[in-house]
Scaffold this motif. Structure first.
Motif, mmCIF file in Angstrom:
data_model
loop_
_atom_site.group_PDB
_atom_site.id
_atom_site.type_symbol
_atom_site.label_atom_id
_atom_site.label_comp_id
_atom_site.label_asym_id
_atom_site.label_seq_id
_atom_site.Cartn_x
_atom_site.Cartn_y
_atom_site.Cartn_z
ATOM 1 N N HIS A 71 0.799 -1.226 0.000
ATOM 2 C CA HIS A 71 0.000 0.000 0.000
ATOM 3 C C HIS A 71 0.835 1.282 0.000
ATOM 4 C CE1 HIS A 71 -3.383 -2.643 0.790
ATOM 5 N NE2 HIS A 71 -2.757 -3.125 1.838
ATOM 6 N N ASN A 72 2.152 1.132 -0.029
ATOM 7 C CA ASN A 72 3.057 2.277 -0.041
ATOM 8 C C ASN A 72 2.851 3.219 1.144
ATOM 9 O OD1 ASN A 72 4.393 1.612 -2.525
ATOM 10 N ND2 ASN A 72 2.556 2.310 -3.604
ATOM 11 N N ARG A 73 2.492 2.656 2.260
ATOM 12 C CA ARG A 73 2.400 3.420 3.493
ATOM 13 C C ARG A 73 2.654 2.482 4.666
ATOM 14 N NH1 ARG A 73 -4.058 4.650 4.348
ATOM 15 N NH2 ARG A 73 -4.848 2.668 3.579
ATOM 16 N N SER A 74 3.132 3.057 5.737
ATOM 17 C CA SER A 74 3.513 2.233 6.876
ATOM 18 C C SER A 74 2.297 1.737 7.641
ATOM 19 C CB SER A 74 4.414 3.029 7.825
ATOM 20 O OG SER A 74 3.656 4.049 8.464
ATOM 21 N N GLY A 75 2.515 0.711 8.431
ATOM 22 C CA GLY A 75 1.458 0.223 9.293
ATOM 23 C C GLY A 75 1.013 1.286 10.272
ATOM 24 N N ALA A 76 1.963 2.112 10.739
ATOM 25 C CA ALA A 76 1.634 3.186 11.684
ATOM 26 C C ALA A 76 0.667 4.177 11.055
ATOM 27 C CB ALA A 76 2.906 3.898 12.137
ATOM 28 N N GLU A 77 0.908 4.530 9.792
ATOM 29 C CA GLU A 77 0.012 5.459 9.096
ATOM 30 C C GLU A 77 -1.378 4.848 8.938
ATOM 31 O OE1 GLU A 77 2.921 7.936 6.113
ATOM 32 O OE2 GLU A 77 2.543 5.829 5.659
ATOM 33 N N TYR A 78 -1.410 3.578 8.561
ATOM 34 C CA TYR A 78 -2.688 2.886 8.393
ATOM 35 C C TYR A 78 -3.423 2.805 9.721
ATOM 36 C CZ TYR A 78 -6.038 -0.600 6.761
ATOM 37 O OH TYR A 78 -7.200 -1.256 6.422
ATOM 38 N N PHE A 79 -2.695 2.531 10.787
ATOM 39 C CA PHE A 79 -3.260 2.426 12.128
ATOM 40 C C PHE A 79 -3.895 3.754 12.537
ATOM 41 C CE2 PHE A 79 -2.106 -0.078 16.252
ATOM 42 C CZ PHE A 79 -3.441 -0.091 16.612
ATOM 43 N N GLN A 80 -3.174 4.849 12.344
ATOM 44 C CA GLN A 80 -3.678 6.164 12.737
ATOM 45 C C GLN A 80 -4.898 6.564 11.919
ATOM 46 O OE1 GLN A 80 -2.908 7.851 15.320
ATOM 47 N NE2 GLN A 80 -1.045 6.809 15.972
ATOM 48 N N GLU A 81 -4.889 6.270 10.628
ATOM 49 C CA GLU A 81 -6.043 6.595 9.787
ATOM 50 C C GLU A 81 -7.273 5.804 10.234
ATOM 51 O OE1 GLU A 81 -5.097 6.029 5.682
ATOM 52 O OE2 GLU A 81 -3.334 7.337 5.773
ATOM 53 N N SER A 82 -7.055 4.551 10.587
ATOM 54 C CA SER A 82 -8.164 3.715 11.057
ATOM 55 C C SER A 82 -8.716 4.241 12.366
ATOM 56 C CB SER A 82 -7.687 2.266 11.225
ATOM 57 O OG SER A 82 -7.228 1.740 10.008
ATOM 58 N N LEU A 83 -7.838 4.701 13.252
ATOM 59 C CA LEU A 83 -8.281 5.281 14.516
ATOM 60 C C LEU A 83 -9.132 6.519 14.280
ATOM 61 C CD1 LEU A 83 -5.328 5.131 17.082
ATOM 62 C CD2 LEU A 83 -7.558 4.030 17.236
ATOM 63 N N ASN A 84 -8.725 7.348 13.336
ATOM 64 C CA ASN A 84 -9.506 8.544 13.025
ATOM 65 C C ASN A 84 -10.921 8.175 12.576
ATOM 66 O OD1 ASN A 84 -7.399 10.291 13.623
ATOM 67 N ND2 ASN A 84 -6.620 10.305 11.521
ATOM 68 N N LEU A 85 -11.035 7.097 11.804
ATOM 69 C CA LEU A 85 -12.350 6.645 11.358
ATOM 70 C C LEU A 85 -13.193 6.146 12.534
ATOM 71 C CD1 LEU A 85 -11.416 4.697 8.091
ATOM 72 C CD2 LEU A 85 -12.648 6.852 8.254
ATOM 73 N N LEU A 86 -12.541 5.478 13.493
ATOM 74 C CA LEU A 86 -13.264 4.990 14.669
ATOM 75 C C LEU A 86 -13.719 6.138 15.566
ATOM 76 C CD1 LEU A 86 -11.079 1.921 15.734
ATOM 77 C CD2 LEU A 86 -13.381 1.869 14.776
ATOM 78 N N LEU A 87 -12.892 7.174 15.645
ATOM 79 C CA LEU A 87 -13.179 8.290 16.567
ATOM 80 C C LEU A 87 -14.205 9.276 15.998
ATOM 81 C CD1 LEU A 87 -9.539 8.971 17.749
ATOM 82 C CD2 LEU A 87 -11.450 8.448 19.267
ATOM 83 N N LYS A 88 -14.206 9.419 14.695
ATOM 84 C CA LYS A 88 -15.050 10.463 14.072
ATOM 85 C C LYS A 88 -16.507 10.404 14.491
ATOM 86 C CE LYS A 88 -15.918 12.678 9.618
ATOM 87 N NZ LYS A 88 -15.656 12.615 8.140
ATOM 88 N N PRO A 89 -17.162 9.231 14.502
ATOM 89 C CA PRO A 89 -18.592 9.212 14.867
ATOM 90 C C PRO A 89 -18.858 9.578 16.326
ATOM 91 C CG PRO A 89 -17.958 7.212 13.684
ATOM 92 C CD PRO A 89 -16.698 7.909 14.059
ATOM 93 N N LEU A 90 -17.836 9.523 17.168
ATOM 94 C CA LEU A 90 -18.038 9.837 18.577
ATOM 95 C C LEU A 90 -18.174 11.320 18.848
ATOM 96 C CD1 LEU A 90 -15.487 7.493 20.429
ATOM 97 C CD2 LEU A 90 -17.958 7.218 20.259
ATOM 98 N N ARG A 91 -17.526 12.142 18.025
ATOM 99 C CA ARG A 91 -17.497 13.574 18.307
ATOM 100 C C ARG A 91 -18.868 14.204 18.168
ATOM 101 N NH1 ARG A 91 -13.814 17.815 18.305
ATOM 102 N NH2 ARG A 91 -12.054 16.600 17.485
ATOM 103 N N ASN A 92 -19.257 14.901 19.222
ATOM 104 C CA ASN A 92 -20.529 15.615 19.194
ATOM 105 C C ASN A 92 -20.302 16.993 18.580
ATOM 106 O OD1 ASN A 92 -23.045 16.663 19.592
ATOM 107 N ND2 ASN A 92 -23.143 16.239 21.783
ATOM 108 N N THR A 93 -20.844 17.204 17.393
ATOM 109 C CA THR A 93 -20.607 18.449 16.667
ATOM 110 C C THR A 93 -21.678 19.490 16.920
ATOM 111 O OG1 THR A 93 -21.714 17.513 14.727
ATOM 112 C CG2 THR A 93 -19.319 17.290 14.846
ATOM 113 N N ILE A 94 -22.658 19.163 17.744
ATOM 114 C CA ILE A 94 -23.764 20.124 18.019
ATOM 115 C C ILE A 94 -23.279 21.195 18.955
ATOM 116 C CG2 ILE A 94 -26.070 20.372 18.988
ATOM 117 C CD1 ILE A 94 -26.623 17.488 18.156
#
Length: 207
Positions: free
Chosen positions: A184-207
């Motif tokens: 994928h031409n990217r490190s596991g660390a980069e993939y890990f962090q991107e996946s975490l961002n996807l997991l965290l995004k729905p939690l944020r209350n934007t109201i």
């Protein structure tokens, strides 16, 4: 778990070293006895198998990969969501820095794919998992209270589920670090962090 004597502690210590260096599968009781400087008969009087010893090691490593401080990075303006995001990203970094521990827990899970054995060690490990709570829970609950986290009303164990997904990601990504670079031409660390961002995004209350 039972009260450990000095021989027990020595056996657990050397078994941990062997498991982290070469894995559970390649480690035999004779290797453990030799490394601990005791006879095999003595070893079997203390532990019936290497699997019995593994429960002690798994518990300790779970705590080690969860129990670290982010307080030096927390500011007065941070709310629960921000602290949780900071914690989970620090947790991912800790896992990436300790691949041998992640590999061990992955192998441990594969060894016990069915029910745990009927043993004192297994019972104590299950009891530990029933009561242990990662620091992530306190940040999540803080976010619920201060309104920065929008709780999913359809999920009873939302943060527990997220932590399980983080563990699953770690066990998949970390042992295959070089594969991700090649594929994928990217490190596991980069993939890990991107996946975490996807997991965290729905939690944020934007109201």
């Amino acid at each position: 778990m039972r009260t450990l004597d000095e021989v027990d502690k020595r056996v657990i210590e050397v078994t941990r070293e062997l498991f982290l260096q070469q894995g559970m599968q390649k480690t035999e009781m004779k290797h453990i006895a030799k490394q601990a400087g005791i006879g095999r008969s003595t070893l079997y009087r203390h532990f019936v198998s290497k699997e019995a010893i593994s429960f002690y090691i798994a518990k300790d490593i779970i705590v080690e990969l969860h129990e670290f401080s982010i307080e030096d990075q927390v500011t007065d303006s941070m709310k629960g969501y921000d602290k949780l995001a900071l914690y989970l990203k620090a947790m991912a970094k800790t896992m990436m820095e300790n691949p041998e521990k992640v590999r061990f827990l992955d192998e441990f899970d594969q060894v016990f794919t069915d029910v745990y054995p009927d043993s004192e060690e297994a019972d104590a490990y299950v009891s530990f998992n029933n009561v242990y709570r990662s620091p992530a829970f306190s940040y999540y609950n803080e976010g619920i209270r201060d309104g920065s986290i929008q709780k999913n009303k359809e999920s009873f164990d939302e943060i527990d589920t997220i932590l399980m997904l983080v563990w699953g990601l770690a066990q998949r990504v970390i042992p295959r670090e070089q594969h991700y670079i090649q594929e994928h031409n990217r490190s596991g660390a980069e993939y890990f962090q991107e996946s975490l961002n996807l997991l965290l995004k729905p939690l944020r209350n934007t109201i």
